[in-house]
Motif scaffolding. Sequence first.
Motif, PDB file in Angstrom:
ATOM      1  N   ARG A   1      87.987  21.756 -30.762  1.00  0.00           N
ATOM      2  CA  ARG A   1      87.932  23.165 -31.155  1.00  0.00           C
ATOM      3  C   ARG A   1      86.768  23.435 -32.114  1.00  0.00           C
ATOM      4  O   ARG A   1      86.053  24.432 -31.985  1.00  0.00           O
ATOM      5  CB  ARG A   1      89.258  23.582 -31.817  1.00  0.00           C
ATOM      6  N   ARG A   2      86.602  22.550 -33.097  1.00  0.00           N
ATOM      7  CA  ARG A   2      85.562  22.772 -34.096  1.00  0.00           C
ATOM      8  C   ARG A   2      84.166  22.724 -33.499  1.00  0.00           C
ATOM      9  O   ARG A   2      83.264  23.450 -33.936  1.00  0.00           O
ATOM     10  CB  ARG A   2      85.695  21.751 -35.230  1.00  0.00           C
ATOM     11  N   MET A   3      83.969  21.875 -32.492  1.00  0.00           N
ATOM     12  CA  MET A   3      82.651  21.800 -31.863  1.00  0.00           C
ATOM     13  C   MET A   3      82.299  23.108 -31.156  1.00  0.00           C
ATOM     14  O   MET A   3      81.198  23.635 -31.296  1.00  0.00           O
ATOM     15  CB  MET A   3      82.606  20.616 -30.897  1.00  0.00           C
ATOM     16  N   TRP A   4      83.254  23.650 -30.394  1.00  0.00           N
ATOM     17  CA  TRP A   4      83.007  24.929 -29.730  1.00  0.00           C
ATOM     18  C   TRP A   4      82.848  26.056 -30.745  1.00  0.00           C
ATOM     19  O   TRP A   4      81.963  26.914 -30.614  1.00  0.00           O
ATOM     20  CB  TRP A   4      84.150  25.254 -28.767  1.00  0.00           C
ATOM     21  N   GLU A   5      83.692  26.054 -31.774  1.00  0.00           N
ATOM     22  CA  GLU A   5      83.635  27.114 -32.785  1.00  0.00           C
ATOM     23  C   GLU A   5      82.326  27.096 -33.561  1.00  0.00           C
ATOM     24  O   GLU A   5      81.861  28.136 -34.027  1.00  0.00           O
ATOM     25  CB  GLU A   5      84.822  26.987 -33.740  1.00  0.00           C
ATOM     26  N   SER A   6      81.716  25.915 -33.701  1.00  0.00           N
ATOM     27  CA  SER A   6      80.440  25.825 -34.415  1.00  0.00           C
ATOM     28  C   SER A   6      79.337  26.593 -33.692  1.00  0.00           C
ATOM     29  O   SER A   6      78.323  26.952 -34.301  1.00  0.00           O
ATOM     30  CB  SER A   6      80.035  24.358 -34.586  1.00  0.00           C
ATOM     31  N   LEU A   7      79.536  26.834 -32.392  1.00  0.00           N
ATOM     32  CA  LEU A   7      78.568  27.612 -31.609  1.00  0.00           C
ATOM     33  C   LEU A   7      79.083  29.021 -31.319  1.00  0.00           C
ATOM     34  O   LEU A   7      78.591  29.707 -30.428  1.00  0.00           O
ATOM     35  CB  LEU A   7      78.261  26.886 -30.291  1.00  0.00           C
ATOM     36  N   ASP A   8      80.112  29.430 -32.094  1.00  0.00           N
ATOM     37  CA  ASP A   8      80.670  30.800 -32.026  1.00  0.00           C
ATOM     38  C   ASP A   8      81.428  31.082 -30.733  1.00  0.00           C
ATOM     39  O   ASP A   8      81.453  32.229 -30.257  1.00  0.00           O
ATOM     40  CB  ASP A   8      79.574  31.863 -32.237  1.00  0.00           C
ATOM     41  N   TYR A   9      82.058  30.043 -30.161  1.00  0.00           N
ATOM     42  CA  TYR A   9      82.928  30.245 -29.010  1.00  0.00           C
ATOM     43  C   TYR A   9      84.373  30.022 -29.444  1.00  0.00           C
ATOM     44  O   TYR A   9      84.652  29.155 -30.268  1.00  0.00           O
ATOM     45  CB  TYR A   9      82.594  29.276 -27.872  1.00  0.00           C
ATOM     46  N   LYS A  10      85.274  30.794 -28.853  1.00  0.00           N
ATOM     47  CA  LYS A  10      86.686  30.666 -29.177  1.00  0.00           C
ATOM     48  C   LYS A  10      87.398  29.885 -28.075  1.00  0.00           C
ATOM     49  O   LYS A  10      87.330  30.231 -26.902  1.00  0.00           O
ATOM     50  CB  LYS A  10      87.334  32.048 -29.317  1.00  0.00           C
ATOM     51  N   VAL A  11      88.115  28.816 -28.471  1.00  0.00           N
ATOM     52  CA  VAL A  11      88.930  28.047 -27.521  1.00  0.00           C
ATOM     53  C   VAL A  11      90.288  28.721 -27.420  1.00  0.00           C
ATOM     54  O   VAL A  11      91.038  28.791 -28.391  1.00  0.00           O
ATOM     55  CB  VAL A  11      89.092  26.584 -27.985  1.00  0.00           C
ATOM     56  N   SER A  12      90.605  29.234 -26.233  1.00  0.00           N
ATOM     57  CA  SER A  12      91.874  29.930 -26.047  1.00  0.00           C
ATOM     58  C   SER A  12      92.955  29.049 -25.434  1.00  0.00           C
ATOM     59  O   SER A  12      94.135  29.420 -25.431  1.00  0.00           O
ATOM     60  CB  SER A  12      91.672  31.181 -25.175  1.00  0.00           C
ATOM     61  N   ARG A  13      92.573  27.870 -24.936  1.00  0.00           N
ATOM     62  CA  ARG A  13      93.552  26.921 -24.376  1.00  0.00           C
ATOM     63  C   ARG A  13      92.938  25.530 -24.413  1.00  0.00           C
ATOM     64  O   ARG A  13      91.754  25.358 -24.119  1.00  0.00           O
ATOM     65  CB  ARG A  13      93.875  27.315 -22.926  1.00  0.00           C
ATOM     66  N   LEU A  14      93.755  24.531 -24.767  1.00  0.00           N
ATOM     67  CA  LEU A  14      93.254  23.161 -24.838  1.00  0.00           C
ATOM     68  C   LEU A  14      94.348  22.213 -24.374  1.00  0.00           C
ATOM     69  O   LEU A  14      95.455  22.214 -24.909  1.00  0.00           O
ATOM     70  CB  LEU A  14      92.835  22.824 -26.277  1.00  0.00           C
ATOM     71  N   ILE A  15      94.020  21.393 -23.358  1.00  0.00           N
ATOM     72  CA  ILE A  15      94.996  20.482 -22.753  1.00  0.00           C
ATOM     73  C   ILE A  15      94.361  19.104 -22.618  1.00  0.00           C
ATOM     74  O   ILE A  15      93.303  18.966 -21.985  1.00  0.00           O
ATOM     75  CB  ILE A  15      95.425  20.966 -21.350  1.00  0.00           C
ATOM     76  N   ARG A  16      95.007  18.086 -23.189  1.00  0.00           N
ATOM     77  CA  ARG A  16      94.504  16.734 -22.953  1.00  0.00           C
ATOM     78  C   ARG A  16      95.016  16.270 -21.599  1.00  0.00           C
ATOM     79  O   ARG A  16      96.223  16.295 -21.341  1.00  0.00           O
ATOM     80  CB  ARG A  16      94.951  15.763 -24.035  1.00  0.00           C
ATOM     81  N   VAL A  17      94.100  15.818 -20.739  1.00  0.00           N
ATOM     82  CA  VAL A  17      94.468  15.460 -19.367  1.00  0.00           C
ATOM     83  C   VAL A  17      94.262  13.981 -19.054  1.00  0.00           C
ATOM     84  O   VAL A  17      94.711  13.496 -18.010  1.00  0.00           O
ATOM     85  CB  VAL A  17      93.678  16.312 -18.341  1.00  0.00           C
ATOM     86  N   ARG A  18      93.586  13.252 -19.958  1.00  0.00           N
ATOM     87  CA  ARG A  18      93.358  11.824 -19.689  1.00  0.00           C
ATOM     88  C   ARG A  18      93.155  11.087 -21.008  1.00  0.00           C
ATOM     89  O   ARG A  18      92.563  11.625 -21.954  1.00  0.00           O
ATOM     90  CB  ARG A  18      92.115  11.645 -18.795  1.00  0.00           C
ATOM     91  N   TYR A  19      93.676   9.840 -21.066  1.00  0.00           N
ATOM     92  CA  TYR A  19      93.438   8.954 -22.198  1.00  0.00           C
ATOM     93  C   TYR A  19      92.974   7.624 -21.623  1.00  0.00           C
ATOM     94  O   TYR A  19      93.724   6.965 -20.902  1.00  0.00           O
ATOM     95  CB  TYR A  19      94.714   8.756 -23.024  1.00  0.00           C
ATOM     96  N   GLY A  20      91.726   7.234 -21.927  1.00  0.00           N
ATOM     97  CA  GLY A  20      91.161   6.064 -21.271  1.00  0.00           C
ATOM     98  C   GLY A  20      91.099   6.323 -19.774  1.00  0.00           C
ATOM     99  O   GLY A  20      90.592   7.345 -19.327  1.00  0.00           O
ATOM    100  N   LYS A  21      91.655   5.399 -18.986  1.00  0.00           N
ATOM    101  CA  LYS A  21      91.705   5.581 -17.529  1.00  0.00           C
ATOM    102  C   LYS A  21      93.042   6.145 -17.064  1.00  0.00           C
ATOM    103  O   LYS A  21      93.282   6.264 -15.852  1.00  0.00           O
ATOM    104  CB  LYS A  21      91.449   4.236 -16.831  1.00  0.00           C
ATOM    105  N   LEU A  22      93.910   6.513 -18.013  1.00  0.00           N
ATOM    106  CA  LEU A  22      95.246   6.981 -17.652  1.00  0.00           C
ATOM    107  C   LEU A  22      95.283   8.513 -17.622  1.00  0.00           C
ATOM    108  O   LEU A  22      95.188   9.153 -18.672  1.00  0.00           O
ATOM    109  CB  LEU A  22      96.284   6.457 -18.657  1.00  0.00           C
ATOM    110  N   PRO A  23      95.432   9.108 -16.443  1.00  0.00           N
ATOM    111  CA  PRO A  23      95.552  10.565 -16.384  1.00  0.00           C
ATOM    112  C   PRO A  23      96.984  10.997 -16.690  1.00  0.00           C
ATOM    113  O   PRO A  23      97.929  10.205 -16.576  1.00  0.00           O
ATOM    114  CB  PRO A  23      95.202  10.875 -14.926  1.00  0.00           C
ATOM    115  N   LEU A  24      97.138  12.238 -17.113  1.00  0.00           N
ATOM    116  CA  LEU A  24      98.476  12.804 -17.288  1.00  0.00           C
ATOM    117  C   LEU A  24      99.203  12.740 -15.955  1.00  0.00           C
ATOM    118  O   LEU A  24      98.675  13.169 -14.927  1.00  0.00           O
ATOM    119  CB  LEU A  24      98.367  14.252 -17.768  1.00  0.00           C
TER     120      LEU A  24
END
Length: 299
Positions: A202-225
Motif C-alpha cells: 500500500r505504501r509503495m502505491w501511495e507514495s506515487l499518489d495512487y489509492k489501493v482499494s483492494r489488496l489480496i495475497r494470492v501466493r507465498y513462495g511457490k504456493l498459490p492460495l
Amino acid sequence: MSEKLQKVLANVGLGSRREIEKWIEHGRVSVNGTVVTLGARVEATDQIRVDGRIINLNKRKSVCRVLMYNKPEGEMCTRKDPEGRPTVFDRLPRIKDGRWVAIGRLDINTSGLLLFTNDGELANRLMHPRHEVEREYAVRVFGDVKEQDIRKLTQGIKLEDGMAQFKQVKRRATVTQQGSDEDSLNQWFDVVLTEGRNREVRRMWESLDYKVSRLIRVRYGKLPLKKRLPQGAWVELPLEEINYLRETVQLPKETETVLDEKKAQLDHVRLSRMRRSVKKHKLVQQGVKKTPKTRQGRS
C-alpha cells in the motif's frame, strides 16, 4: 554449547523468535530463577520459565505442521485484540503441544493467503528478508496508472523505512463492465515482492499518489492460495508442500505428517462443511447466537 534463548524457545514451538523476543523484553522469561534480558544465551542444563511455568526442553519435538488460511478483510493478525475485533487465530484448530505461529502478517484491510505453523524456527526463517521468499498480491488501484510510475515501482521507491521495490508489476487485462464511473477508474495489477514490511504494498502505491482499494495475497513462495478455499477457512498442507517451505530456508525435511491426505481433499462435501462453519462462526461473532466460538475442526 550455548544458544540464544529466543531460538531455543522457538525450537520447542512456543512462538516465533520475534514474539519470544517481546516476552523477554517484557520480563516474562527467567533462566535459573533470574529474569533475563534480550541477548541471553542458555545451556541445555538451564532451567527456563515463561510466566513462571517451567519449559521442558527435552520433550520430543512436535511434527512440523503448516496451515493455509484464507483471511477475510476485517480480521486482526494478533492473538487477542483489545477492541474485541475478530482475529485470524479465532478459527484455527487446537493443538496439544505448542501453538500456531503466523508466518508474517496481513493488515486488517488485506485478505488472502496467510500461513501458520507450529514450528517457530520455520516461521522465523521464512519471515527473514535474507531468504527472499516471494509474495504475490492482486492489487486494485484507483486512478489512471502511468507506465512511468510502473517503472518506478520496479526500479525502487524510497519509503520512510528505506528503499522498496516490486520484483514484478503486471497489469491485468481490463474487462469492460457496466457500473459506476468509480468502477471504471479501478485497475487490477499483480505485484511480486520478496519482503514483508508493514503495509509495504500500500505504501509503495501511495507514495506515487495512487489509492489501493483492494489488496489480496494470492501466493507465498511457490504456493498459490488454494482454489475454492472459502474466506475464513483453513486447510492443512501435505508433507510435500511443508518440505518445500523447509528446503527454501535450509531446514531438514520433515518425515512425518498428521494429515490424512484423502480426507484433506477440497471436494464438494468438505467445501460445503467449511462454508457452513464459516457462516455459523460469523453469526456467533455478530451475537446472533449465544454459543461458544465454532471451529472448522480439531486435531
